[in-house]
Design an enzyme around this catalytic site. Structure first.
Site, PDB file in Angstrom:
ATOM      1  N   ASP A   1       0.821  -1.222   0.000  1.00  0.00           N
ATOM      2  CA  ASP A   1       0.000   0.000   0.000  1.00  0.00           C
ATOM      3  C   ASP A   1       0.851   1.266   0.000  1.00  0.00           C
ATOM      4  OD1 ASP A   1       0.797  -0.482   2.598  1.00  0.00           O
ATOM      5  OD2 ASP A   1      -1.181  -0.232   3.498  1.00  0.00           O
TER       6      ASP A   1
HETATM    7  C1  LAN Z   1       3.801  -0.970  10.048  1.00  0.00           C
HETATM    8  C2  LAN Z   1       3.599   0.439   9.752  1.00  0.00           C
HETATM    9  C3  LAN Z   1       2.942   0.738   8.456  1.00  0.00           C
HETATM   10  C4  LAN Z   1       1.978  -0.340   8.027  1.00  0.00           C
HETATM   11  C5  LAN Z   1       1.007   0.121   6.923  1.00  0.00           C
HETATM   12  C6  LAN Z   1       1.685   0.697   5.700  1.00  0.00           C
HETATM   13  C7  LAN Z   1       0.098   1.222   7.473  1.00  0.00           C
HETATM   14  C8  LAN Z   1       0.148  -1.065   6.553  1.00  0.00           C
HETATM   15  O1  LAN Z   1      -0.882  -0.676   5.696  1.00  0.00           O
HETATM   16  C9  LAN Z   1       0.982  -2.237   6.111  1.00  0.00           C
HETATM   17  C10 LAN Z   1       1.889  -2.698   7.245  1.00  0.00           C
HETATM   18  C11 LAN Z   1       2.815  -1.604   7.795  1.00  0.00           C
HETATM   19  C12 LAN Z   1       3.955  -1.425   6.829  1.00  0.00           C
HETATM   20  C13 LAN Z   1       3.436  -1.961   9.137  1.00  0.00           C
HETATM   21  C14 LAN Z   1       3.769  -3.365   9.470  1.00  0.00           C
HETATM   22  C15 LAN Z   1       4.199  -3.659  10.904  1.00  0.00           C
HETATM   23  C16 LAN Z   1       5.050  -2.556  11.521  1.00  0.00           C
HETATM   24  C17 LAN Z   1       6.305  -2.403  10.704  1.00  0.00           C
HETATM   25  C18 LAN Z   1       4.229  -1.265  11.455  1.00  0.00           C
HETATM   26  C19 LAN Z   1       2.937  -1.288  12.230  1.00  0.00           C
HETATM   27  C20 LAN Z   1       5.129  -0.323  12.224  1.00  0.00           C
HETATM   28  C21 LAN Z   1       5.731  -1.187  13.362  1.00  0.00           C
HETATM   29  C22 LAN Z   1       5.427  -2.654  13.009  1.00  0.00           C
HETATM   30  C23 LAN Z   1       6.578  -3.582  13.411  1.00  0.00           C
HETATM   31  C24 LAN Z   1       6.167  -5.018  13.194  1.00  0.00           C
HETATM   32  C25 LAN Z   1       6.971  -3.310  14.867  1.00  0.00           C
HETATM   33  C26 LAN Z   1       7.950  -4.252  15.458  1.00  0.00           C
HETATM   34  C27 LAN Z   1       7.238  -5.367  16.095  1.00  0.00           C
HETATM   35  C28 LAN Z   1       7.310  -6.638  15.725  1.00  0.00           C
HETATM   36  C29 LAN Z   1       6.182  -7.533  16.040  1.00  0.00           C
HETATM   37  C30 LAN Z   1       8.482  -7.194  15.014  1.00  0.00           C
END
Ligand code: LAN
Length: 719
Positions: free
Chosen positions: A453
């Site tokens: 996205d």
């Molecule tokens: C994010 C942030 C952005 C998010 C969107 C783009 C909003 C979404 O539509 C797709 C998934 C994504 C890229 C996403 C995936 C998981 C993340 C990276 C996070 C929520 C930010 C932090 C999180 C990450 C997994 C945090 C670390 C924790 C673990 C469980 C490893």
């Protein structure tokens, strides 16, 4: 949950001088906060409004003429928000919220004897002091959550490592809460690992994480390359550390923590019994019978593991984490594997060698200085994501056509242009990476992961500016076509789109999710939000280019089918990446409108709108809490929220919802919350991940409000 300073009248290590902090933005959106100790330096490098805003200081911006119409309100909003634009064209922001990240940073720096800058220590302690829950002094998994063992044991440990005394009132209070919850033996598995690395928990008390998993043949359905990329990237270094039984050297502080964290003497703890001991308040995804069985088989294997195979497994895990470091400019995919990799690299590399030098430098990218102190961010920022929304808001509202916004728009386009990834990663197949050619990432090009996205929103932002704001075309047709080529490879069977990759593993893998605190982390899933962004991205592209027309049509058709199927019986869509039904329903209705489906001609759109309307609050706004994401049931917030209200306005405009009075009430609510300088105040947390952890998107209160006001101004009759 309310937070406050009830545990001691002032932060435990004091406070730095906020007028000395500066955010430096460089290298495609890299964020580094500097603390200037020298007065001359402060004079030479004055604080910007952007710095002052994020530090919670007075911005000194003037009051604006009180807006009479939504368009004037949008204009005022933009006239405030443009001051927060970084000099390179993107918008920075505080990407905080989770409370399990600082422990990785501080434990990682402690065990590798990396000096922690004094100002970081002071400000991290201040942040945790502000964020301790008022009632019991503990911490949750995120800033709005109730106290858990995970949050409390780890953040208590952080404060001790930073130099806070065990006798400080806030520590006494937090320790009492930890003990009431049963002490650190009941910490979830990721917490067990951090504590084991610090040598305040025994590795025998951990379920096995055999690095040998990486020696299995790739075709096996459970091979870790098939796991969700975040999960596998975290379990690679975890496997290394487990295989090595890495632990910090003993010292008096560690000795003392061994006594403080538990309700019984450390030496009397039956460690193997703690493997599956997880405090009730912490559990989100309980162990399945399958996981427990697998773990007991692996525990038996641990007793007779074959040294050369173990060695080969560790070597393989290390190779893979080196590739990850090199693919991401030593950022890692996120803060958790960043710190785990950091420890692994330190264990193998010379302390003053090039690798550790870069790794140390890149720690700074995750540190954000806010009004309440310093935190570690969920990724190295949300640069692309925030910037692509405001790009679209500027164009969709018509504000891009106004002369005072011309330069802003052109800088945004420059930034989006440089942020596109134009090649596959340096280690592509060898690191099991998905293609990145043509992609936009979530944060920066250097971090460099394709997200479906983000790629689609980046594409939409560029097309909006290039074709809707009369700017020179910076991103060539060939590069936009690369984006489309990439997106077309990301569709899952069933039509949906996942986050970083296609779904590569079987659903049964979720049954062996060992993390306890997160749901749906083992494999990729199709998400309504990701799917709808891709659909709108492709349809937007199709308006300006005939390239791969049939492929796009087919992909959009299947994706739309997925979206229609994903609609719940009550008319809503469930959101996984922000809160919650309100968020996903906006994306769904946008994508349906682009394919010609509106309130008057599509039953699904009608049901979507009716769902939203049924949740409109007394004051005309909408408000939903993160509990919706945890429970799957719409949970009303106590007060309406400008961000969610804006999402609904955008949804209803897309759907051509006929009762304009309802939309107008919502618009008036957003206008009534606007401050005299054109800004909006921070309200409730906006985002979520893995069902259970909330995360902040503070820029949403600008991008979506401005967008909603501008859109409503254009599409409804205000005369
Ligand atoms: C994010 C942030 C952005 C998010 C969107 C783009 C909003 C979404 O539509 C797709 C998934 C994504 C890229 C996403 C995936 C998981 C993340 C990276 C996070 C929520 C930010 C932090 C999180 C990450 C997994 C945090 C670390 C924790 C673990 C469980 C490893």
């Amino acid at each position: 949950m309310e937070t406050s300073s009830s545990s001691g009248a002032s932060p435990p290590l004091g406070k730095t001088d906020p007028s000395r902090w500066r955010l430096r933005v460089s290298d495609g959106g890299r964020h580094v906060w500097h603390y200037l100790s020298d007065d001359q330096q402060c004079r030479d490098w004055p604080q910007t409004i952007e710095d002052r805003y994020w530090l919670g200081l007075e911005t000194g911006l003037p009051e604006l003429p009180s807006p009479k119409t939504p368009l004037e309100a949008a204009r005022n909003g933009m006239s405030f928000y443009k001051h927060l634009q970084s000099q390179d064209g993107h918008w920075a922001g505080e990407y905080g919220g989770p409370l399990f990240l600082l422990p990785g940073l501080v434990i990682g720096m402690y065990v590798t004897r990396t000096p922690i800058p004094e100002e970081w220590k002071v400000e991290i302690a201040r942040y945790l002091w502000h964020r301790a829950n008022k009632t019991d002094g503990g911490w949750g998994i995120h800033i709005e959550g109730c106290s858990t063992v995970f949050g409390t044991a780890l953040n208590y440990t952080v404060l001790r490592l930073l130099g806070v005394s065990a006798d400080h009132p806030m520590m006494i209070k937090a320790r009492a809460t930890l003990h009431k919850l049963g002490g650190a033996t009941g910490i979830p598995s990721w917490g067990k690992l951090w504590l084991a690395v610090l040598n305040v928990y025994e590795w025998e008390g951990m379920n096995p994480i055999p690095p040998e998993l990486w020696l299995l043949p790739d075709w096996l359905p459970i091979h870790p390359w098939r796991w969700w990329v975040h999960t596998r990237m975290v379990y690679i270094p975890m496997g290394y550390l487990y295989g090595k039984r890495f632990r910090a050297e003993m010292d008096p502080l560690i000795e003392s923590l061994r006594q403080e964290l538990y309700v019984q003497p450390y030496d009397s703890i039956d460690w193997p019994k703690q493997r599956n001991n997880v405090a009730q308040v912490d559990v989100y995804a309980p162990h399945t019978l399958l996981l427990d069985t697998l773990m007991s088989i692996l525990s038996t294997y641990e007793m007779c593991s074959i040294p050369p195979i173990r060695k080969a497994g560790i070597k393989r895990a290390y190779e893979l984490l080196v590739l990850e470091d090199e693919n991401t400019g030593y950022q890692g995919i996120g803060p958790v594997n960043k710190m785990l990799n950091y420890i692994c690299r330190w264990n193998e590399e010379p302390e003053d060698g090039e690798v550790m030098k870069i790794h140390r430098e890149k720690l700074k990218d995750f540190m954000w200085m806010g009004a309440e102190g310093m935190m570690m961010t969920g990724t190295n920022g949300s640069q692309l994501w925030d910037t692509s929304f405001i790009a679209q808001a500027l164009v969709d509202s018509g504000l891009s056509q106004e002369p005072e916004n011309k330069e802003i728009c052109s800088k945004v386009l420059d930034w989006l242009d440089q942020c596109q990834i134009q090649h596959d990663p340096p280690h592509y197949r060898s690191a099991y990476r998905f293609s990145t050619k043509g992609a936009w990432p979530f944060s920066t090009k250097e971090q460099g992961y394709t997200v479906s996205d983000c790629t689609a929103e980046g594409l939409k932002g560029v097309i909006a500016l290039q074709n809707g704001a009369n700017l020179d075309h910076k991103v060539s047709q060939r590069r936009l076509r690369d984006t489309v080529d990439l997106l077309l490879t990301m569709q899952n069977r069933g039509g949906g789109f996942a986050s970083y990759e296609t779904i590569n593993g079987p659903a049964i893998l979720e049954k062996i999710n060992p993390a306890e605190v997160f749901g749906d982390i083992m494999i990729e899933y199709s998400y309504p939000e990701c799917t709808t962004s891709v659909v709108t991205g492709l349809l937007t592209f199709r308006r300006i280019d005939d390239y791969r027309k049939e492929d796009i049509d087919r992909t959009v058709r299947d994706a739309t089918e997925y979206i229609l199927k994903a609609q719940r019986p009550d008319g809503s869509w469930f959101g996984s990446w922000a809160i919650c039904f309100t968020y996903a329903t906006m994306f769904a209705l946008e994508s349906l409108s682009l394919s010609g489906r509106h309130y008057d001609n599509c039953e699904n759109v009608r049901r979507g709108c009716d769902f939203l309307i049924s949740k409109q609050m007394e004051d005309g706004g909408w408000g939903e809490t993160y509990k919706s994401c945890e429970t799957g049931i719409y949970t009303q917030a106590e007060t309406s929220q400008v961000v969610q209200t804006a999402w609904v306005i955008i949804s209803l405009c897309h759907a051509k919802y006929p009762d304009h009075d309802k939309i107008k009430r919502a618009v008036r609510l957003i206008m009534s919350r606007q401050q005299p300088d054109g800004s909006w105040k921070q309200e409730q947390i906006e985002g979520i991940f893995n069902r259970n952890c909330a995360i902040s998107y503070p820029n949403y209160k600008f991008s979506f409000t401005i967008w909603a006001l501008g859109k409503a101004a254009r599409e409804l009759d205000w005369s």
